[in-house]
Structures are given as C-alpha cells and as structure tokens.
Design a protein around this motif. Structure first.
Motif, mmCIF file in Angstrom:
data_model
loop_
_atom_site.group_PDB
_atom_site.id
_atom_site.type_symbol
_atom_site.label_atom_id
_atom_site.label_comp_id
_atom_site.label_asym_id
_atom_site.label_seq_id
_atom_site.Cartn_x
_atom_site.Cartn_y
_atom_site.Cartn_z
ATOM 1 N N LEU A 44 0.827 -1.211 0.000
ATOM 2 C CA LEU A 44 0.000 0.000 0.000
ATOM 3 C C LEU A 44 0.862 1.262 0.000
ATOM 4 O O LEU A 44 0.582 2.213 -0.725
ATOM 5 N N ARG A 45 1.924 1.247 0.798
ATOM 6 C CA ARG A 45 2.817 2.418 0.850
ATOM 7 C C ARG A 45 3.544 2.626 -0.467
ATOM 8 O O ARG A 45 3.644 3.751 -0.948
ATOM 9 N N ILE A 46 4.059 1.549 -1.035
ATOM 10 C CA ILE A 46 4.749 1.676 -2.335
ATOM 11 C C ILE A 46 3.775 2.197 -3.379
ATOM 12 O O ILE A 46 4.129 3.055 -4.190
ATOM 13 N N ALA A 47 2.548 1.702 -3.360
ATOM 14 C CA ALA A 47 1.539 2.121 -4.335
ATOM 15 C C ALA A 47 1.244 3.615 -4.204
ATOM 16 O O ALA A 47 1.354 4.370 -5.178
ATOM 17 N N ALA A 48 0.866 4.053 -3.026
ATOM 18 C CA ALA A 48 0.435 5.442 -2.834
ATOM 19 C C ALA A 48 1.602 6.426 -2.918
ATOM 20 O O ALA A 48 1.535 7.423 -3.647
ATOM 21 N N TRP A 49 2.651 6.162 -2.155
ATOM 22 C CA TRP A 49 3.799 7.076 -2.179
ATOM 23 C C TRP A 49 4.511 7.021 -3.531
ATOM 24 O O TRP A 49 5.033 8.021 -4.014
ATOM 25 N N GLY A 50 4.496 5.853 -4.155
ATOM 26 C CA GLY A 50 5.070 5.727 -5.489
ATOM 27 C C GLY A 50 4.290 6.525 -6.520
ATOM 28 O O GLY A 50 4.859 7.101 -7.441
ATOM 29 N N ALA A 51 2.957 6.566 -6.357
ATOM 30 C CA ALA A 51 2.126 7.371 -7.265
ATOM 31 C C ALA A 51 2.512 8.845 -7.166
ATOM 32 O O ALA A 51 2.632 9.542 -8.181
ATOM 33 N N VAL A 52 2.756 9.313 -5.943
ATOM 34 C CA VAL A 52 3.205 10.703 -5.765
ATOM 35 C C VAL A 52 4.576 10.891 -6.402
ATOM 36 O O VAL A 52 4.835 11.912 -7.046
ATOM 37 N N SER A 53 5.446 9.916 -6.259
ATOM 38 C CA SER A 53 6.779 9.996 -6.881
ATOM 39 C C SER A 53 6.674 10.039 -8.407
ATOM 40 O O SER A 53 7.425 10.771 -9.065
ATOM 41 N N LEU A 54 5.758 9.257 -8.967
ATOM 42 C CA LEU A 54 5.555 9.295 -10.420
ATOM 43 C C LEU A 54 5.069 10.671 -10.862
ATOM 44 O O LEU A 54 5.518 11.206 -11.883
ATOM 45 N N MET A 55 4.154 11.248 -10.100
ATOM 46 C CA MET A 55 3.658 12.592 -10.433
ATOM 47 C C MET A 55 4.774 13.617 -10.317
ATOM 48 O O MET A 55 4.891 14.521 -11.151
ATOM 49 N N SER A 56 5.615 13.467 -9.311
ATOM 50 C CA SER A 56 6.747 14.373 -9.135
ATOM 51 C C SER A 56 7.702 14.280 -10.322
ATOM 52 O O SER A 56 8.163 15.299 -10.839
ATOM 53 N N THR A 95 -4.521 6.122 -12.429
ATOM 54 C CA THR A 95 -5.942 5.798 -12.277
ATOM 55 C C THR A 95 -6.267 4.468 -12.951
ATOM 56 O O THR A 95 -7.018 3.648 -12.416
ATOM 57 N N GLU A 96 -5.691 4.246 -14.115
ATOM 58 C CA GLU A 96 -5.898 2.987 -14.834
ATOM 59 C C GLU A 96 -5.392 1.809 -14.009
ATOM 60 O O GLU A 96 -6.048 0.758 -13.936
ATOM 61 N N ALA A 97 -4.246 1.956 -13.353
ATOM 62 C CA ALA A 97 -3.703 0.880 -12.521
ATOM 63 C C ALA A 97 -4.606 0.632 -11.308
ATOM 64 O O ALA A 97 -4.821 -0.519 -10.914
ATOM 65 N N LEU A 98 -5.124 1.694 -10.717
ATOM 66 C CA LEU A 98 -6.054 1.539 -9.584
ATOM 67 C C LEU A 98 -7.303 0.780 -10.003
ATOM 68 O O LEU A 98 -7.820 -0.065 -9.261
ATOM 69 N N ASP A 99 -7.781 1.065 -11.189
ATOM 70 C CA ASP A 99 -9.032 0.476 -11.657
ATOM 71 C C ASP A 99 -8.870 -0.889 -12.311
ATOM 72 O O ASP A 99 -9.862 -1.522 -12.669
ATOM 73 N N ALA A 110 1.826 -2.280 -8.078
ATOM 74 C CA ALA A 110 1.527 -2.183 -6.650
ATOM 75 C C ALA A 110 0.165 -1.529 -6.424
ATOM 76 O O ALA A 110 -0.565 -1.908 -5.505
ATOM 77 N N LEU A 111 -0.186 -0.551 -7.255
ATOM 78 C CA LEU A 111 -1.503 0.079 -7.160
ATOM 79 C C LEU A 111 -2.610 -0.947 -7.406
ATOM 80 O O LEU A 111 -3.589 -1.018 -6.662
ATOM 81 N N THR A 112 -2.445 -1.752 -8.439
ATOM 82 C CA THR A 112 -3.435 -2.785 -8.755
ATOM 83 C C THR A 112 -3.490 -3.829 -7.639
ATOM 84 O O THR A 112 -4.578 -4.233 -7.211
ATOM 85 N N MET A 130 -5.278 -2.463 -4.533
ATOM 86 C CA MET A 130 -6.731 -2.431 -4.712
ATOM 87 C C MET A 130 -7.319 -3.837 -4.625
ATOM 88 O O MET A 130 -8.366 -4.036 -3.997
ATOM 89 N N SER A 131 -6.681 -4.821 -5.214
ATOM 90 C CA SER A 131 -7.175 -6.210 -5.152
ATOM 91 C C SER A 131 -7.205 -6.702 -3.714
ATOM 92 O O SER A 131 -8.195 -7.287 -3.268
ATOM 93 N N LEU A 132 -6.125 -6.446 -2.997
ATOM 94 C CA LEU A 132 -6.020 -6.853 -1.605
ATOM 95 C C LEU A 132 -7.131 -6.231 -0.761
ATOM 96 O O LEU A 132 -7.803 -6.925 0.009
ATOM 97 N N LEU A 133 -7.325 -4.939 -0.910
ATOM 98 C CA LEU A 133 -8.345 -4.254 -0.113
ATOM 99 C C LEU A 133 -9.768 -4.648 -0.523
ATOM 100 O O LEU A 133 -10.639 -4.795 0.344
ATOM 101 N N LYS A 134 -10.007 -4.830 -1.822
ATOM 102 C CA LYS A 134 -11.340 -5.245 -2.273
ATOM 103 C C LYS A 134 -11.732 -6.595 -1.687
ATOM 104 O O LYS A 134 -12.901 -6.824 -1.365
#
Length: 134
Positions: A13-25, A128-132, A78-80, A83-87
């Motif tokens: 979860l941390r790699i997914a979320a913080w990594g998403a911010v890193s990708l945006m950066s 967003t595509e990876a999350l979905d 990691a984003l995908t 989401m699978s884990l939490l769903k």
C-alpha cells in the motif's frame, strides 16, 4: 468488517500510494518536482481510515530505480495489487484508498490551480488505470 494486513501488505500500500506521488513528481519535473511531491505528500498524510493509518509515513528502504520507467514498473502493479487486496477484505476501504490516491495525484497535478501539464495528465491517467485494473 475487520481488515488484517501483513507487514508486506502495508508495504504494498505504501509503495503504491507514495510511489504514485513519486511518479507525479517525476512527471512534473519541468515545473517544480518538489512542489508536486509536497502537495501529493500532504494529501497522503491527511488520509483517514485504514489508508490514513498505513500511509502516515513513506516506505523506507525502497529502491525505485534509476528511471521513471523503472519506478512505474514497481508502482503501477503495486496500485493494482493494493486495490485487489483491499477489495477482498473490505470494499469500502478499497474505495477509501482509491480516493486517497486520486486526491493525492490531483493535488500533485495542481488541479485546483488551473490546467496541469500534459505530462502530469498522462501520468495521472496511468495511475488511475492501474487503480481500476483490480
């Protein structure tokens, strides 16, 4: 419903979320990568629920690679996976995590300040595509 996350689950979860911010950066490097990262980080640390507890700090010791492509190779799956884990355990918490990441990438892109660059828009689309995909 009670959620049980292993240390590895929390790291995902941390790699997914913080990594998403890193990708945006990385995508916002032509402007101010630091400002992009700061805005996204504030959004993550402002999260509530399970996501808020897990994302309170960035993952330690993670090697994201030497290029944006290497970073994306780790973060998008990691984003995908997150989401699978939490769903599987709690769909409402999956929605909370997704919303948290979306708010972070919107904040990072500066959506509230006007038109983001095409590079930031495209990176946000990939995240967003990876999350979905879960």
């Amino acid at each position: 419903m009670s959620i049980t996350l292993t240390d590895q689950d929390k790291l995902t979860l941390r790699i997914a979320a913080w990594g998403a911010v890193s990708l945006m950066s990385a995508a916002g490097a032509a402007g101010s990568a630091h400002k992009v990262a700061t805005e996204g980080s504030i959004a993550l640390t402002s999260a509530t629920g399970l996501a808020g507890h897990v994302l309170t700090k960035a993952p330690k010791g993670v090697k994201y690679g030497k290029s944006v492509a290497e970073l994306a190779d780790q973060v998008l799956p990691a984003l995908t996976a997150a989401m699978s884990l939490l769903k599987q355990q709690d769909p409402a918490e999956a929605d909370n995590f997704r919303s948290t990441v979306i708010v972070a990438i919107d904040a990072a892109a500066g959506i509230h300040r006007g038109q983001p660059s095409p590079t930031l828009v495209e990176m946000a689309r990939k995240i967003t595509e990876a999350l979905d995909a879960a």
